[in-house]
Design a protein around this motif. Structure first.
Motif, PDB file in Angstrom:
ATOM      1  N   ASP A   1       0.858  -1.182   0.000  1.00 13.74           N
ATOM      2  CA  ASP A   1       0.000   0.000   0.000  1.00 13.74           C
ATOM      3  C   ASP A   1       0.899   1.239   0.000  1.00 13.74           C
ATOM      4  O   ASP A   1       2.114   1.153   0.211  1.00 13.74           O
TER       5      ASP A   1
ATOM      6  N   ARG B   1       1.192   5.283   1.487  1.00 19.76           N
ATOM      7  CA  ARG B   1       0.665   6.253   2.445  1.00 19.76           C
ATOM      8  C   ARG B   1       1.799   7.088   3.017  1.00 19.76           C
ATOM      9  O   ARG B   1       2.894   6.589   3.256  1.00 19.76           O
TER      10      ARG B   1
ATOM     11  N   TRP C   1      -4.328   0.570   4.533  1.00 16.12           N
ATOM     12  CA  TRP C   1      -4.719   1.668   5.398  1.00 16.12           C
ATOM     13  C   TRP C   1      -6.187   1.985   5.204  1.00 16.12           C
ATOM     14  O   TRP C   1      -6.658   2.134   4.086  1.00 16.12           O
TER      15      TRP C   1
ATOM     16  N   GLU D   1     -11.805   3.801  -1.953  1.00 19.45           N
ATOM     17  CA  GLU D   1     -11.605   5.221  -1.691  1.00 19.45           C
ATOM     18  C   GLU D   1     -12.753   6.068  -2.225  1.00 19.45           C
ATOM     19  O   GLU D   1     -12.978   7.190  -1.760  1.00 19.45           O
TER      20      GLU D   1
ATOM     21  N   VAL E   1      -8.067   8.601   3.723  1.00 19.96           N
ATOM     22  CA  VAL E   1      -6.666   8.773   3.375  1.00 19.96           C
ATOM     23  C   VAL E   1      -6.468   8.173   2.001  1.00 19.96           C
ATOM     24  O   VAL E   1      -6.723   6.996   1.787  1.00 19.96           O
TER      25      VAL E   1
ATOM     26  N   LYS F   1      -4.464   6.690  -1.171  1.00 19.16           N
ATOM     27  CA  LYS F   1      -3.211   5.991  -1.398  1.00 19.16           C
ATOM     28  C   LYS F   1      -2.245   6.815  -2.225  1.00 19.16           C
ATOM     29  O   LYS F   1      -1.047   6.762  -2.055  1.00 19.16           O
TER      30      LYS F   1
ATOM     31  N   ALA G   1      -0.224  12.625   2.935  1.00 19.86           N
ATOM     32  CA  ALA G   1      -1.216  12.247   3.936  1.00 19.86           C
ATOM     33  C   ALA G   1      -0.544  12.056   5.286  1.00 19.86           C
ATOM     34  O   ALA G   1       0.491  11.425   5.413  1.00 19.86           O
TER      35      ALA G   1
END
Length: 272
Positions: A123, A125, A185, A232, A261, A263, A268
């Motif tokens: 992922d 973030r 996340w 998202e 949040v 990706k 972020a």
């Protein structure tokens, strides 16, 4: 819609709701979700489905020798980014595979080599790449390692390891003798994990000290482990799979919901 009650006591009586089920024969390892598409993952095969109609729009099949085990994918920026390994073979090697999210053409590979386990998810973030490396007690396990060696790793943009964390014993007890199969996340800034076969979702956070993640909660879901992905475009909706039935599941776990949040957003903030 049908409410699915699975071990509700784990979340203090909370209910997990499955809002949609879509047929997808390739849904063997996991699912990814984009703005308009769903992606079913099955080792060396990936299929793209229209998110609204469920129609299959594209498919990719790779050389099994080169792509023996693609475990999960996620739509990150302009790529479909997938976690790959040679599971259940040993010694473990891992790679990150990048695909065109529309045509499913393979774009490039980041080879992570050998050393710390079998890559199960990736992922993006906070301007970093996050990845989990699984280890197992039995099938697919390396000598001298077991499920307790499962590790979350943060990488920079050059795929250099910058920090890593072990799993808390309360999560390890739930996933044994296997490991973490899915993760990402969530919309509330926490990291959510799934095991191999339990219908549970584990929320963890980065610790204020030490090298072990904090276990923030366990929530029932219909998906019995395997790879997951948060939508998202619809915060709070989590996609998973019904592996035995070959179906993609859209679920609404009873977890905390905060500011989404993204990706693809490198700035972020990292919520603790």
């Amino acid at each position: 819609m049908r409410a699915v009650l699975l071990a509700a006591a784990l979340a203090g009586g909370a209910t997990a709701e499955t809002v949609r089920r879509l047929p997808a024969p390739e849904a063997r390892q996991g699912v990814a979700v984009g703005p308009r598409d769903l992606y079913a993952v099955a080792n060396f095969r990936i299929a793209r489905y229209d998110k609204r109609t469920g129609e299959r729009r594209a498919a990719w099949e790779g050389n099994k020798a080169r792509f023996p085990h693609i475990n999960s994918c996620a739509v990150i920026a302009r790529d479909l980014v997938c976690a790959a390994s040679n599971f259940p073979a040993v010694p473990h090697w891992s790679a990150v595979e990048f695909f065109d999210p529309v045509t499913l053409a393979h774009r490039r590979t980041i080879s992570l080599g050998q050393g710390i386990g079998s890559l199960t998810w990736v992922d993006r973030r906070g301007g970093a790449w996050w990845a989990m490396f699984a280890n197992y007690d039995g099938k697919g396990g390396e000598p001298g390692r077991d499920h307790r060696h499962t590790l979350l790793v943060r990488f920079d943009d050059q795929w250099r390891r910058t920090e890593s964390w072990a799993l808390p014993v309360t999560v390890l007890a739930r996933i044994a003798p296997m490991s973490v199969s899915g993760g990402g996340w969530g919309p509330d800034g926490r990291l959510y994990l799934t095991g191999h076969d339990r219908p549970e979702l584990y929320a963890v956070t980065l610790p204020k000290g030490g090298a072990v993640l904090d276990h923030a909660g366990t929530y029932p879901i219909e998906a019995a482990g395997q790879a997951i992905d948060w939508d998202e475009a619809d915060p709070g909706t989590l996609y998973g799979i019904d592996r035995s039935g070959g179906r993609i599941l859209a679920m609404r776990p009873a977890v905390g919901r905060g500011t989404p949040v993204t990706k693809a957003s490198p700035d972020a903030a990292l919520d603790q």
